[in-house]
Design an enzyme around this catalytic site. Structure first.
Site, PDB file in Angstrom:
ATOM      1  N   PRO A   9       0.795  -1.226   0.000  1.00 19.32           N
ATOM      2  CA  PRO A   9       0.000   0.000   0.000  1.00 19.32           C
ATOM      3  C   PRO A   9       0.832   1.284   0.000  1.00 19.32           C
ATOM      4  O   PRO A   9       1.876   1.353   0.644  1.00 19.32           O
ATOM      5  CB  PRO A   9      -0.813  -0.103   1.304  1.00 19.32           C
ATOM      6  CG  PRO A   9      -0.045  -1.052   2.152  1.00 19.32           C
ATOM      7  CD  PRO A   9       0.589  -2.035   1.207  1.00 19.32           C
ATOM      8  N   ASN A  10       0.321   2.239  -0.743  1.00 22.04           N
ATOM      9  CA  ASN A  10       0.860   3.612  -0.823  1.00 22.04           C
ATOM     10  C   ASN A  10       2.170   3.733  -1.604  1.00 22.04           C
ATOM     11  O   ASN A  10       2.646   4.844  -1.832  1.00 22.04           O
ATOM     12  CB  ASN A  10       1.028   4.224   0.592  1.00 22.04           C
ATOM     13  CG  ASN A  10      -0.288   4.276   1.328  1.00 22.04           C
ATOM     14  OD1 ASN A  10      -1.269   4.781   0.803  1.00 22.04           O
ATOM     15  ND2 ASN A  10      -0.347   3.729   2.522  1.00 22.04           N
ATOM     16  N   ARG A  17       4.960  11.119  -2.231  1.00 25.57           N
ATOM     17  CA  ARG A  17       4.662  10.738  -0.846  1.00 25.57           C
ATOM     18  C   ARG A  17       5.892  10.958   0.044  1.00 25.57           C
ATOM     19  O   ARG A  17       6.943  10.341  -0.185  1.00 25.57           O
ATOM     20  CB  ARG A  17       4.303   9.256  -0.843  1.00 25.57           C
ATOM     21  CG  ARG A  17       4.151   8.654   0.512  1.00 25.57           C
ATOM     22  CD  ARG A  17       4.129   7.139   0.428  1.00 25.57           C
ATOM     23  NE  ARG A  17       3.897   6.602   1.746  1.00 25.57           N
ATOM     24  CZ  ARG A  17       4.196   5.367   2.109  1.00 25.57           C
ATOM     25  NH1 ARG A  17       4.712   4.520   1.235  1.00 25.57           N
ATOM     26  NH2 ARG A  17       3.971   4.973   3.334  1.00 25.57           N
ATOM     27  N   TYR A  22      11.060   8.974   1.689  1.00 24.07           N
ATOM     28  CA  TYR A  22      11.109   7.952   0.636  1.00 24.07           C
ATOM     29  C   TYR A  22      11.811   8.405  -0.645  1.00 24.07           C
ATOM     30  O   TYR A  22      11.961   7.608  -1.572  1.00 24.07           O
ATOM     31  CB  TYR A  22       9.685   7.476   0.321  1.00 24.07           C
ATOM     32  CG  TYR A  22       9.010   6.846   1.511  1.00 24.07           C
ATOM     33  CD1 TYR A  22       9.513   5.677   2.070  1.00 24.07           C
ATOM     34  CD2 TYR A  22       7.881   7.424   2.096  1.00 24.07           C
ATOM     35  CE1 TYR A  22       8.915   5.098   3.176  1.00 24.07           C
ATOM     36  CE2 TYR A  22       7.268   6.854   3.202  1.00 24.07           C
ATOM     37  CZ  TYR A  22       7.792   5.690   3.740  1.00 24.07           C
ATOM     38  OH  TYR A  22       7.202   5.122   4.836  1.00 24.07           O
ATOM     39  N   ASN A  73       8.219  -5.508  -0.993  1.00 27.29           N
ATOM     40  CA  ASN A  73       8.071  -4.330  -0.133  1.00 27.29           C
ATOM     41  C   ASN A  73       6.609  -4.292   0.268  1.00 27.29           C
ATOM     42  O   ASN A  73       5.755  -3.824  -0.500  1.00 27.29           O
ATOM     43  CB  ASN A  73       8.477  -3.046  -0.853  1.00 27.29           C
ATOM     44  CG  ASN A  73       8.462  -1.853   0.106  1.00 27.29           C
ATOM     45  OD1 ASN A  73       7.958  -1.964   1.237  1.00 27.29           O
ATOM     46  ND2 ASN A  73       9.011  -0.734  -0.315  1.00 27.29           N
ATOM     47  N   ALA A  76       3.127  -0.806   4.798  1.00 27.45           N
ATOM     48  CA  ALA A  76       2.639  -0.843   6.177  1.00 27.45           C
ATOM     49  C   ALA A  76       2.174  -2.238   6.595  1.00 27.45           C
ATOM     50  O   ALA A  76       2.178  -2.560   7.794  1.00 27.45           O
ATOM     51  CB  ALA A  76       1.498   0.164   6.344  1.00 27.45           C
ATOM     52  N   GLU A  97      12.447  -9.533   2.099  1.00 26.16           N
ATOM     53  CA  GLU A  97      11.733  -8.342   2.592  1.00 26.16           C
ATOM     54  C   GLU A  97      12.586  -7.106   2.322  1.00 26.16           C
ATOM     55  O   GLU A  97      13.762  -7.078   2.709  1.00 26.16           O
ATOM     56  CB  GLU A  97      11.490  -8.486   4.099  1.00 26.16           C
ATOM     57  CG  GLU A  97      10.899  -7.224   4.729  1.00 26.16           C
ATOM     58  CD  GLU A  97      10.774  -7.321   6.246  1.00 26.16           C
ATOM     59  OE1 GLU A  97      10.988  -8.409   6.818  1.00 26.16           O
ATOM     60  OE2 GLU A  97      10.469  -6.288   6.860  1.00 26.16           O
ATOM     61  N   HIS A  99      12.771  -2.600   2.189  1.00 27.80           N
ATOM     62  CA  HIS A  99      12.196  -1.279   2.496  1.00 27.80           C
ATOM     63  C   HIS A  99      13.117  -0.200   1.957  1.00 27.80           C
ATOM     64  O   HIS A  99      14.352  -0.328   2.042  1.00 27.80           O
ATOM     65  CB  HIS A  99      12.045  -1.097   4.008  1.00 27.80           C
ATOM     66  CG  HIS A  99      11.180  -2.148   4.619  1.00 27.80           C
ATOM     67  ND1 HIS A  99       9.817  -2.137   4.501  1.00 27.80           N
ATOM     68  CD2 HIS A  99      11.498  -3.275   5.308  1.00 27.80           C
ATOM     69  CE1 HIS A  99       9.322  -3.209   5.100  1.00 27.80           C
ATOM     70  NE2 HIS A  99      10.322  -3.910   5.599  1.00 27.80           N
ATOM     71  N   ARG A 106      13.256   4.421  12.610  1.00 26.40           N
ATOM     72  CA  ARG A 106      12.045   5.240  12.590  1.00 26.40           C
ATOM     73  C   ARG A 106      11.179   4.974  13.832  1.00 26.40           C
ATOM     74  O   ARG A 106      11.708   4.615  14.868  1.00 26.40           O
ATOM     75  CB  ARG A 106      11.303   4.975  11.275  1.00 26.40           C
ATOM     76  CG  ARG A 106      12.152   5.330  10.038  1.00 26.40           C
ATOM     77  CD  ARG A 106      11.406   5.095   8.752  1.00 26.40           C
ATOM     78  NE  ARG A 106      10.211   5.940   8.674  1.00 26.40           N
ATOM     79  CZ  ARG A 106       9.240   5.741   7.774  1.00 26.40           C
ATOM     80  NH1 ARG A 106       9.333   4.744   6.891  1.00 26.40           N
ATOM     81  NH2 ARG A 106       8.184   6.536   7.765  1.00 26.40           N
TER      82      ARG A 106
HETATM   83  C1  DQA Z   1       8.260   1.074   3.741  1.00 23.18           C
HETATM   84  C2  DQA Z   1       8.352   1.246   5.263  1.00 23.18           C
HETATM   85  C3  DQA Z   1       6.999   0.995   5.921  1.00 23.18           C
HETATM   86  O1  DQA Z   1       7.091   1.178   7.318  1.00 23.18           O
HETATM   87  C4  DQA Z   1       5.986   1.973   5.380  1.00 23.18           C
HETATM   88  O2  DQA Z   1       4.696   1.690   5.919  1.00 23.18           O
HETATM   89  C5  DQA Z   1       5.922   1.995   3.889  1.00 23.18           C
HETATM   90  C6  DQA Z   1       7.182   1.949   3.149  1.00 23.18           C
HETATM   91  C7  DQA Z   1       9.603   1.440   3.048  1.00 23.18           C
HETATM   92  O3  DQA Z   1       9.773   1.046   1.892  1.00 23.18           O
HETATM   93  O4  DQA Z   1      10.437   2.129   3.633  1.00 23.18           O
HETATM   94  O5  DQA Z   1       4.871   2.136   3.292  1.00 23.18           O
HETATM   95  O6  DQA Z   1       8.000  -0.288   3.462  1.00 23.18           O
END
Ligand code: DQA
Length: 151
Positions: A9-10, A17, A22, A73, A76, A97, A99, A106
């Site tokens: 998501p997002n 964003r 990011y 990725n 959240a 995994e 990020h 964080r």
């Molecule tokens: C994320 C880190 C997550 O905590 C966050 O909710 C994201 C992006 C990252 O790529 O840094 O949406 O996965």
């Protein structure tokens, strides 16, 4: 080799964003660069994004018969999703995994990953390079799996 890169998501909003966290690179640019990197390595990469947890679960389930590894990725859902964790545990191919941000530097809630124990490993904090490092890790793990199968 075939690798699936899944985005949660997002992540479709990358570029606009929270650029301070990011960066300015869009998901589309990351996809293009990852495809270039994969092509140079003779690897096929499929790139997908969804805001829906169920869709990500379905794609993970389907990946077990079609791909050699997954770069994930989960956004959240990393911190909340038992469903994603169970899907990863259910499939035999390696899942890496990743990020963009360093989740350990964080908020406290981001330090907890629901999926980390069932992934082959975690790459966090290298911006778009997390994807490229994730692809390399997935290839290495997939090759190791193949070697074990051959034994
Ligand atoms: C994320 C880190 C997550 O905590 C966050 O909710 C994201 C992006 C990252 O790529 O840094 O949406 O996965």
């Amino acid at each position: 080799m075939k690798v699936l890169c899944l985005n949660g998501p997002n992540l479709n909003l990358l570029g606009e964003r929270e650029p301070g966290v990011y960066g300015a690179t869009t998901l589309e640019t990351i996809r293009e660069r990852l495809e270039e990197q994969a092509a140079a390595r003779g690897v096929e990469v499929t790139f997908r994004q969804s805001n829906s947890e169920g869709e990500l679960v379905t794609w993970l389930q389907e990946s077990r018969r079609k791909y050699d590894g997954v770069v994930l990725n989960a956004g959240a859902y990393t911190h909340t999703s038992v469903a994603l964790r169970d899907a990863i545990a259910a499939i035999r191919i390696p899942v890496i995994e990743i990020h963009l941000s360093n989740v350990h530097a964080r908020e406290d809630f981001r330090k907890q990953s629901m999926i980390a124990p069932v992934c082959s490993g975690q790459i966090s904090g290298f911006g778009p390079d997390s994807y490229f490092l994730g692809l390399e890790a997935a290839l290495k793990c997939a090759q190791a799996c193949k070697k074990n199968e051959d034994k």
